[in-house]
Design a protein around this motif. Structure first.
Motif, PDB file in Angstrom:
ATOM      1  N   LEU A  63      -9.103  40.763  33.582  1.00 44.78           N
ATOM      2  CA  LEU A  63      -9.570  40.552  32.117  1.00 44.78           C
ATOM      3  C   LEU A  63      -8.285  39.427  31.438  1.00 44.78           C
ATOM      4  N   VAL A  64      -7.223  39.296  31.671  1.00 49.58           N
ATOM      5  CA  VAL A  64      -6.337  38.479  31.112  1.00 49.58           C
ATOM      6  C   VAL A  64      -6.755  37.091  31.603  1.00 49.58           C
ATOM      7  N   GLY A  65      -6.946  37.022  33.054  1.00 49.83           N
ATOM      8  CA  GLY A  65      -7.213  35.852  33.569  1.00 49.83           C
ATOM      9  C   GLY A  65      -8.625  35.156  33.169  1.00 49.83           C
ATOM     10  N   GLN A  66      -9.404  36.220  32.501  1.00 51.89           N
ATOM     11  CA  GLN A  66     -10.600  35.458  31.888  1.00 51.89           C
ATOM     12  C   GLN A  66     -10.444  35.036  30.542  1.00 51.89           C
ATOM     13  N   GLY A  67      -9.174  35.141  29.981  1.00 56.24           N
ATOM     14  CA  GLY A  67      -8.846  34.538  28.826  1.00 56.24           C
ATOM     15  C   GLY A  67      -8.975  35.280  27.643  1.00 56.24           C
ATOM     16  N   VAL A  68      -9.176  36.959  27.989  1.00 57.13           N
ATOM     17  CA  VAL A  68      -9.325  37.873  26.839  1.00 57.13           C
ATOM     18  C   VAL A  68      -7.740  38.260  26.522  1.00 57.13           C
ATOM     19  N   GLN A  69      -7.663  38.301  24.956  1.00 57.06           N
ATOM     20  CA  GLN A  69      -6.610  38.623  24.774  1.00 57.06           C
ATOM     21  C   GLN A  69      -6.523  40.147  24.387  1.00 57.06           C
ATOM     22  N   VAL A  70      -5.859  40.729  25.403  1.00 63.92           N
ATOM     23  CA  VAL A  70      -5.980  42.268  25.554  1.00 63.92           C
ATOM     24  C   VAL A  70      -4.527  42.776  24.753  1.00 63.92           C
TER      25      VAL A  70
ATOM     26  N   GLN B 149     -16.230  42.305  25.367  1.00 62.85           N
ATOM     27  CA  GLN B 149     -17.481  42.812  25.985  1.00 62.85           C
ATOM     28  C   GLN B 149     -18.168  41.713  26.694  1.00 62.85           C
ATOM     29  N   ALA B 150     -18.109  40.643  26.282  1.00 70.32           N
ATOM     30  CA  ALA B 150     -18.710  39.466  27.030  1.00 70.32           C
ATOM     31  C   ALA B 150     -18.217  39.159  28.586  1.00 70.32           C
ATOM     32  N   ALA B 151     -16.977  39.162  28.568  1.00 70.21           N
ATOM     33  CA  ALA B 151     -16.095  39.189  29.761  1.00 70.21           C
ATOM     34  C   ALA B 151     -16.605  40.392  30.730  1.00 70.21           C
ATOM     35  N   LEU B 152     -16.544  41.518  30.087  1.00 70.41           N
ATOM     36  CA  LEU B 152     -16.987  43.091  30.823  1.00 70.41           C
ATOM     37  C   LEU B 152     -18.524  42.634  31.506  1.00 70.41           C
ATOM     38  N   THR B 153     -19.161  42.178  30.319  1.00 73.90           N
ATOM     39  CA  THR B 153     -20.834  42.089  30.701  1.00 73.90           C
ATOM     40  C   THR B 153     -20.838  41.034  32.146  1.00 73.90           C
ATOM     41  N   SER B 154     -20.118  39.897  32.032  1.00 74.97           N
ATOM     42  CA  SER B 154     -20.229  38.987  33.005  1.00 74.97           C
ATOM     43  C   SER B 154     -19.570  39.388  34.227  1.00 74.97           C
ATOM     44  N   GLY B 155     -18.711  40.448  34.234  1.00 77.80           N
ATOM     45  CA  GLY B 155     -18.105  40.922  35.469  1.00 77.80           C
ATOM     46  C   GLY B 155     -19.004  42.104  35.839  1.00 77.80           C
ATOM     47  N   GLN B 156     -20.039  42.222  35.197  1.00 74.73           N
ATOM     48  CA  GLN B 156     -20.789  43.566  35.586  1.00 74.73           C
ATOM     49  C   GLN B 156     -20.169  44.821  35.663  1.00 74.73           C
ATOM     50  N   VAL B 157     -19.390  45.053  34.519  1.00 76.14           N
ATOM     51  CA  VAL B 157     -18.670  46.053  34.544  1.00 76.14           C
ATOM     52  C   VAL B 157     -19.298  47.058  33.294  1.00 76.14           C
ATOM     53  N   ASP B 158     -19.497  48.327  33.658  1.00 71.76           N
ATOM     54  CA  ASP B 158     -20.185  49.341  32.801  1.00 71.76           C
ATOM     55  C   ASP B 158     -19.252  49.592  31.623  1.00 71.76           C
ATOM     56  N   PHE B 159     -19.477  49.701  30.583  1.00 76.70           N
ATOM     57  CA  PHE B 159     -18.819  49.889  29.415  1.00 76.70           C
ATOM     58  C   PHE B 159     -19.288  50.441  27.857  1.00 76.70           C
TER      59      PHE B 159
ATOM     60  N   ASP C 170      -8.806  47.351  23.961  1.00 76.70           N
ATOM     61  CA  ASP C 170      -8.928  46.815  22.900  1.00 76.70           C
ATOM     62  C   ASP C 170      -8.481  45.329  22.908  1.00 76.70           C
ATOM     63  N   ALA C 171      -9.230  44.345  22.383  1.00 83.11           N
ATOM     64  CA  ALA C 171      -8.601  42.955  22.416  1.00 83.11           C
ATOM     65  C   ALA C 171      -8.910  42.252  21.055  1.00 83.11           C
ATOM     66  N   LEU C 172      -7.946  41.141  20.927  1.00 81.66           N
ATOM     67  CA  LEU C 172      -8.040  40.657  19.456  1.00 81.66           C
ATOM     68  C   LEU C 172      -9.653  40.248  19.122  1.00 81.66           C
ATOM     69  N   ASP C 173     -10.210  39.726  20.077  1.00 83.88           N
ATOM     70  CA  ASP C 173     -11.535  39.664  19.832  1.00 83.88           C
ATOM     71  C   ASP C 173     -12.627  40.347  20.760  1.00 83.88           C
ATOM     72  N   PRO C 174     -12.929  41.487  20.041  1.00 88.19           N
ATOM     73  CA  PRO C 174     -13.608  42.649  21.052  1.00 88.19           C
ATOM     74  C   PRO C 174     -14.846  42.267  21.336  1.00 88.19           C
ATOM     75  N   GLU C 175     -15.683  41.159  20.780  1.00 89.67           N
ATOM     76  CA  GLU C 175     -16.788  40.333  21.273  1.00 89.67           C
ATOM     77  C   GLU C 175     -16.633  39.712  22.736  1.00 89.67           C
TER      78      GLU C 175
END
Ligand SMILES: Nc1ncnc2c1ncn2[C@@H]1O[C@H](COP(=O)(O)OP(=O)(O)O)[C@@H](O)[C@H]1O
Ligand SMILES: [Mg+2]
Length: 312
Positions: free
Chosen positions: A283-290, A249-259, A241-246
């Motif tokens: 994920l944290v390195g990608q700036g996602v606020q997990v 999801q964008a980071a996971l998509t860019s990293g080619q992670v299935d989710f 879960d992240a403060l900004d779910p989108e």
């Protein structure tokens, strides 16, 4: 003289193939097949009335199967009941205790029933009472024990003859949360000593952290490998879960992670803690606020629910 060539499967602590048992017109166990390995804790999971206790009674040699094959540490209960009794420790779902005997007398008598000399049985009883945290009750009658304490005495009783295989029938039934955690730790210790443990329950969450393998049972039948594969898969699922779910999801998509996207983030599959740590750092390195990251929860419960859905 003829020599029959049979290949006994000695590697499995418990091997069961196509076992059935009826009581009159009730087919309590219709077809059960399972294996339990030494050093492993295997859960036997299913709703009330699905045949768990009947199966365990057959494994312990207390009840004869109508058909099918059982081997306990390589021994057949039908032809070698003494060897099976020596190999098996059985904790029944109903607490029978001899209320007027002290805890230590109970264990000593039990040991003597297994032909252990009295002094040795007493020693062993004392050490088992310490192990299940009942040493202060050694000289007190079993009737003063609480339910949880009686369960622990019952567990100690199952271990008196140092069995290689333990059958625990609903051992966590009626225990408070603390006692459940203690039970879980004890069961893990038994497995670490190389014992095989088969533990039944209809409460799934309490088994999750206790068991290595799971056998699901429904209406007298064990459900086999599909269910085991489903549990293994469910164990890989992580909820993020992240403060900004989108953004997540964008980071996971860019990293080619299935989710699978969720309202608060994503569910993905991660194999092992090292990979989980790496994924979180990335994920944290990608700036996602997990703000939440961990296994989805009870793998056994998820599997159980998924199976029930399949049946509908
Ligand atoms: N001694 C018996 N006589 C008649 N029916 C029995 C007996 N033992 C069990 N059963 C029936 O067999 C089925 C399986 O029971 P059981 O093995 O106790 O299930 P579980 O332990 O999973 O709750 C149930 O329908 C139960 O009523
Ligand atoms: Mg039962």
């Amino acid at each position: 003289m003829t020599v029959t060539q049979e290949a006994p499967v000695l590697t499995d602590a418990i091997a069961v193939e196509g076992v059935a048992r009826s009581f009159g017109s009730v087919r309590a166990v219709d077809s059960a097949s399972l294996t339990v390995r030494h050093g492993h804790v295997t859960a036997l999971i299913g709703p009330n009335g699905c045949g768990k206790t009947t199966l365990m009674l057959m494994l312990s040699g207390l009840l004869r199967p109508d058909s099918g094959e059982i081997r306990i540490a390589g021994h057949d209960p039908r032809t070698d009941s003494a060897a099976v009794r020596a190999a098996i420790g059985w904790m029944p779902d109903q607490l029978g205790s001899w209320d007027n005997l002290t805890c230590l007398q109970t264990l000593t008598l039990m040991g003597e029933a297994y032909r252990i000399p009295r002094a040795t049985a007493r020693e062993r009883g004392l050490s088992l009472l310490r192990r299940v945290h009942l040493e202060e009750f050694a000289e007190r009658p079993a009737r003063v024990l609480s339910r949880g304490q009686k369960q622990r005495l019952s567990l100690a009783r199952a271990l008196v003859h140092d069995p290689a295989v333990l059958l625990l029938d609903e051992p966590a039934n009626g225990l408070d949360p603390r006692s459940r955690v203690e039970l879980r730790d004890l069961v893990r210790e038994f497995a670490a000593e190389g014992r095989a443990v088969l533990v039944s329950s209809h409460v799934l969450a309490e088994l999750d952290e206790m068991v290595d393998d799971a056998v699901f049972m429904s209406k007298g039948r064990t459900l086999g490998d599909d269910a085991a594969a489903m549990v293994a898969d469910a164990r890989l699922k992580y909820r993020i879960d992240a403060l900004d779910p989108e953004a997540l999801q964008a980071a996971l998509t860019s990293g080619q992670v299935d989710f699978e996207p969720t309202a608060t983030g994503a569910v993905t599959r991660i194999d092992g803690e090292a990979n989980a740590a790496q994924a979180l750092a990335w994920l944290v390195g990608q700036g996602v606020q997990v703000h939440r990251f961990g296994p989805v929860g009870s793998a056994l419960e998820q599997t159980y629910m998924a199976m029930n859905e399949e049946r509908r």
